[in-house]
Enzyme design. Structure first.
Site, PDB file in Angstrom:
ATOM      1  CG  ASP A 140      31.619  92.190  -2.232  1.00  0.00           C
ATOM      2  OD1 ASP A 140      31.570  90.956  -2.397  1.00  0.00           O
ATOM      3  OD2 ASP A 140      30.803  92.978  -2.743  1.00  0.00           O
ATOM      4  CD  GLU A 179      28.078  91.035  -7.923  1.00  0.00           C
ATOM      5  OE1 GLU A 179      29.144  91.660  -7.914  1.00  0.00           O
ATOM      6  OE2 GLU A 179      27.941  89.914  -7.376  1.00  0.00           O
TER       7      GLU A 179
HETATM    8  C1  BGC Z   1      28.835  90.770  -4.225  1.00  0.00           C
HETATM    9  C2  BGC Z   1      28.293  90.592  -2.838  1.00  0.00           C
HETATM   10  C3  BGC Z   1      28.184  89.147  -2.513  1.00  0.00           C
HETATM   11  C4  BGC Z   1      29.507  88.455  -2.729  1.00  0.00           C
HETATM   12  C5  BGC Z   1      29.470  86.984  -2.446  1.00  0.00           C
HETATM   13  C6  BGC Z   1      30.073  89.965  -4.462  1.00  0.00           C
HETATM   14  O1  BGC Z   1      30.456  90.014  -5.798  1.00  0.00           O
HETATM   15  O2  BGC Z   1      29.126  92.131  -4.434  1.00  0.00           O
HETATM   16  O3  BGC Z   1      27.058  91.233  -2.722  1.00  0.00           O
HETATM   17  O4  BGC Z   1      27.751  88.995  -1.185  1.00  0.00           O
HETATM   18  O5  BGC Z   1      29.916  88.631  -4.051  1.00  0.00           O
HETATM   19  O6  BGC Z   1      28.757  86.304  -3.396  1.00  0.00           O
HETATM   20  C1  BGC Z   2      30.368  84.604  -7.755  1.00  0.00           C
HETATM   21  C2  BGC Z   2      29.541  85.697  -7.147  1.00  0.00           C
HETATM   22  C3  BGC Z   2      30.405  86.870  -6.985  1.00  0.00           C
HETATM   23  C4  BGC Z   2      31.044  87.268  -8.304  1.00  0.00           C
HETATM   24  C5  BGC Z   2      31.997  88.398  -8.128  1.00  0.00           C
HETATM   25  C6  BGC Z   2      30.940  85.064  -9.057  1.00  0.00           C
HETATM   26  O1  BGC Z   2      31.720  84.040  -9.598  1.00  0.00           O
HETATM   27  O2  BGC Z   2      29.580  83.491  -7.946  1.00  0.00           O
HETATM   28  O3  BGC Z   2      29.038  85.311  -5.918  1.00  0.00           O
HETATM   29  O4  BGC Z   2      29.644  87.901  -6.489  1.00  0.00           O
HETATM   30  O5  BGC Z   2      31.730  86.180  -8.874  1.00  0.00           O
HETATM   31  O6  BGC Z   2      32.683  88.710  -9.290  1.00  0.00           O
END
Ligand code: BGC
Ligand code: BGC
Length: 855
Positions: A344, A544
């Site tokens: 991730d 998140e």
């Molecule tokens: C998230 C994931 C996601 C990934 C890509 C991460 O921050 O925890 O669920 O698939 O970003 O966007």
């Molecule tokens: C991205 C997300 C990712 C996240 C993680 C964002 O900039 O767009 O997909 O999950 O950062 O910190």
């Protein structure tokens, strides 16, 4: 608006520094403006040096799909033709924001992803044509044979977590929490099938879904990504969603046209962390790990899910991204997983001893593909070195590549045409088809949970005057939540959902043809004679850690729910339709409503709500039942069947219906009962002490969009260097040295805003010890409520004097903190000239004397 700065932050802080992304962005301006991102507060770290172990015999030996000898032979043949450099490229995934097609070719990268904010082009989301142009470009670059014996096509991944919600015009389904309430596995498979089909339209091969978390603490910002707090629904759904996305292993439809690769995430126990902290630590027994959190993996793996995403989180102090026991021994060994493990978002960088650009530990633990959005190039170089030196054994690298090739071959990537030329691609009429929208609308109907229906105020008659109030009524973007058109979602116009309908549209569609009248009064301020009021309000979108909260108190945002009292007083029945990503404490709103519907985050087919409120077909009834317990108090303590003193307001499985008459719900207590212990109060008021930020807070250096978390040794960012000095114990003081003036030292929170008013009702001062190490004096500026662009809600200049420690005190009101209930950026310290100060013990204390600010 694009979140350029935010991208750089996550580079430095991995997934934790996300707050700034939300607030640096114009379309989430309903969220608090305060920003100073940092690592979310985690309870005292558990210092586990050794990997946790599992008793493999206590876990089921699963019947995962057998390997296909034909594919295996091809894998071996490809592998034998690949150079070491190609193999290293294969185990790395970059984000399209930071990688060009040319680089994909040069480095022979295995995959490209699009993060939640990473659509091609300058807008937060892209058109089908833009996605396809990018997909074709990456694909063409990857199959260019120049300089290699065999070129391996890339696969492109994206978070289609409730439909392909990054693509305007796609069908946006309810988020998982609503689908869990529907408890209908057939429906889930159908939704997944449609999602796969719509992904193919824009040239995507792979979705980072399903999330099969079993969230135990609803303060977690990702609660809505989970189907249920109990494993039963999660397990029943996991296999069906995998079938819907990928087809059935062994059947013609497996990874055939119109299907995509699925990813079960986030392995394991992302929903089991202490206090529901995103990316936190699950301190639970192995039995709980297996019986609560792993159940969905068992069915997903047997259904042939091709990839599993490692969780950012830890189990008993050990990061999943670094756990050989969890990734290799358990998942690939005992559980028989033959696909590949993807990381991730720079999650490998959080493994002790690793950085986003250097982490052999993860690959050696069993990760097969690093998600290295912006860090891929450095990671490529270091991984290549480690492979050459033997730090990463060739056997391990080969195994990772083998797994990736196996998935790619099963998907038929070697024989596929360019993404835009594949069957089902490049055709807007395949998005949001009437059939797809009907399924989404059914999902909305089935996800609604009726919590209160006093005097059977529902179902409503259509030929009446209906006043619709609330900021959620005509707002598809709010109803869709996070992970919709952008990472955090929110703030988009209804026109951005060309195939969607707002809840208001749906109500109009029922009432107007029946000869009734709909009066739309979003603020609920005009006095109208009405037969009924429908109020649509709830949580604003988040994703998140941004969505982490400290308690479950619903804080009205875009609509003042006290307005409901006026309607009640006028004798007009009130029906509340509550939009939220989790159960929240809404006793005051429940009291002010005759009927109350938990509508979760229904997505783009708002008309499903009216279908049931007005019972437009006789069979439409409330069939949704709570898949999460609803709290009686706002304290936020974990509330799950079987938990200690389980005393919910509405229990797991609860839900009223028209078919079964129910007793009226009486008046509920309006005391949220958020009680902090004395220790918690003290902790909340401690910003920095003993050399570390208090447990509610984080400390960072900030410059422009760049962040660096305060380290135990020296930390440097831009013109500011922070080292340690002794105040009352060793190294508990900080020396801030500015070579030039751009960089700030800041204390705030990257996750839940802190409600300081819970700790003290009085105005508070910021109190700290300081001195000038070289004697003399040095001028600093203290600011509060700062956003990413550097603007702050208030500032106060202060001269630090002399070579001995003295106490300094500034009323926080002078830093712009008028509201103590939601503090994110507590204080930022900057300097207008080069020089040093030392700092220690920073706390909040009741204001001494009158509040006098300098300006
Ligand atoms: C998230 C994931 C996601 C990934 C890509 C991460 O921050 O925890 O669920 O698939 O970003 O966007
Ligand atoms: C991205 C997300 C990712 C996240 C993680 C964002 O900039 O767009 O997909 O999950 O950062 O910190």
């Amino acid at each position: 608006m694009k979140l350029q700065n935010g991208k750089r932050i996550s580079n430095l802080l991995g997934g934790a520094a996300i707050l700034a992304l939300a607030t640096g962005c114009a379309h989430v301006d309903t969220v608090s403006e305060e920003v100073e991102a940092a690592v979310p507060p985690v309870a005292e770290p558990l210092m586990t040096e050794v990997d946790v172990t599992v008793t493999l015999e206590d876990w089921p030996a699963l019947q995962t799909p057998a390997l296909d000898p034909e594919i295996e032979a091809k894998v071996e043949s490809l592998l034998s033709k690949m150079t070491l450099e190609q193999k290293v490229g294969q185990v790395i995934q970059a984000d399209n924001e930071w990688v060009t097609p040319e680089e994909v070719k040069t480095y022979r990268l295995g995959s490209v992803l699009s993060g939640g904010n990473s659509a091609p082009g300058d807008e937060p989301y892209a058109t089908m044509e833009e996605w396809l142009a990018a997909a074709d470009a990456y694909w063409a670059a990857s199959i260019d044979p120049e300089g290699v014996e065999v070129a391996i096509p890339v696969i492109w991944g994206i978070d289609a977590v409730h439909g392909h919600a990054n693509l305007a015009g796609a069908t946006v389904f309810p988020h998982n929490i609503g689908l869990g309430a529907a408890n209908n596995p057939d429906l889930i498979e159908e939704i997944a099938r449609i999602t796969a089909r719509e992904l193919v339209v824009s040239g995507h091969d792979w979705t980072f879904a399903p999330t099969i978390a079993t969230p135990q603490d609803d303060r977690w910002g990702r609660t809505y990504e989970g189907y249920s707090e109990r494993p039963e629904i999660v397990a029943a759904y996991a296999e069906r969603i995998v079938y819907g996305l990928q087809g059935h292993p062994g059947d013609e439809d497996f990874l055939a046209d119109g299907r995509v690769i699925s990813s079960a995430k986030h392995y394991l126990a992302d929903g089991g962390t202490v206090n529901g902290n995103d990316q936190g630590d699950a301190r639970i027994s192995e039995a709980e790990l297996r019986d609560i959190h792993a159940q969905g993996y068992f069915t997903a793996l047997e259904a042939g899910v091709q990839t599993v995403m490692s969780s950012f989180s830890s189990w008993n102090g050990v990061k999943m991204h670094g756990s050989h026991a969890m990734l290799t021994d358990l998942l690939k060994g005992r559980l028989g997983f033959n696909g590949f493990v993807v990381g991730d978002w720079n999650g490998h960088g959080q493994v002790p001893g690793c950085t986003p650009t250097d982490c052999p530990q993860s690959l050696n633990a069993g990760l097969d593909m690093y998600m290295a959005p912006d860090s891929w190039k450095g990671l490529y170089e270091s991984t290549l070195q480690h492979a050459k030196s033997g730090e990463i054994p060739m056997e391990r690298l080969d195994d990772a590549v083998r797994r990736i090739l196996r998935v790619k071959l099963a998907y038929g990537i070697m024989d596929k045409a360019a993404p835009s030329e594949r069957p089902g691609a490049n055709d807007l009429s395949l998005l949001g088809t009437p059939e797809a929208r009907a399924v989404a609308r059914q999902a909305v109907r089935e996800s609604l949970v009726l919590l209160k229906n006093n005097d059977s105020v529902l179902p409503l008659a259509a030929d009446t005057t209906v006043v619709v109030v609330g900021d959620g009524a005509d707002n598809i973007s709010k109803a869709a939540g996070g992970w919709t058109l952008s990472w955090q979602g929110g703030g988009y116009a209804n026109e951005d959902f060309p195939n969607g309908q707002s809840i208001l549209d749906g109500i109009r569609g029922v009432v107007e043809p029946a000869g009734g009248e709909v009066v739309f009064d979003p603020d609920g301020t005009s006095a109208v004679a009405a037969d009924v009021v429908i109020a649509v309000y709830g949580e604003d979108p988040y994703a998140e850690g941004i969505g982490d909260v400290n308690n479950l108190d619903f804080r009205p945002n875009g609509f003042d729910t006290e307005r409901l009292e006026a309607y009640k007083a006028a004798g007009i029945p009130v029906v509340s339709v509550f939009l939220s990503g989790r159960p929240l404490w809404v006793n005051p709103e429940l009291n002010d409503s005759d009927a109350f519907v938990a509508a979760w985050l229904p997505g783009s087919e708002g008309a499903g709500v009216a279908d049931v409120l007005f019972q437009t077909e006789p069979e439409y009834d409330f069939t949704g039942r709570l898949s999460f317990s609803w709290p009686r108090t706002a304290s936020g303590a974990p509330l799950n069947p079987g938990s200690e003193d389980y005393d919910p307001l509405f229990a797991y499985g609860f839900g009223l219906s028209y078919a079964s008459a129910a007793e009226n719900l009486g008046e509920l207590s309006e005391d949220p009962e958020i009680v902090l212990t004395e220790a918690e109060v003290a902790e909340m008021l401690t910003l920095f002490s003993g050399g570390a930020p208090g447990s509610y807070w984080s400390a960072v250096l900030v410059e422009g969009g760049q962040f660096a978390p305060l380290q135990s040794g020296e930390t440097r960012l831009g013109g500011l260097t922070i080292t340690r000095t002794d105040y009352s114990i060793q190294e508990d003081g900080l020396v801030l040295t500015w070579a030039d003036t751009g960089t700030r030292f800041a204390i705030g929170t990257g996750g839940a805003p802190v409600d300081v008013a819970l700790a003290t009702e009085e105005p508070v001062d910021l109190v700290f010890m300081a001195m000038v190490p070289d004697g003399g004096s040095h001028e600093i500026t203290l600011s509060g409520g700062c956003s990413l662009d550097g603007s702050c809600a208030g500032a106060e200049s202060l001269s630090i004097e002399g070579g001995d420690w003295s106490e300094y005190r500034v009323p926080v009101a002078c830093l712009g903190h008028s509201d103590l209930t939601a503090i994110r950026s507590a204080v930022a310290i900057s300097s207008s000239s080069a020089g040093s100060i030392a700092l220690a013990d920073m706390v909040l204390q009741p204001t001494a004397g009158e509040v006098v600010c300098s300006d």
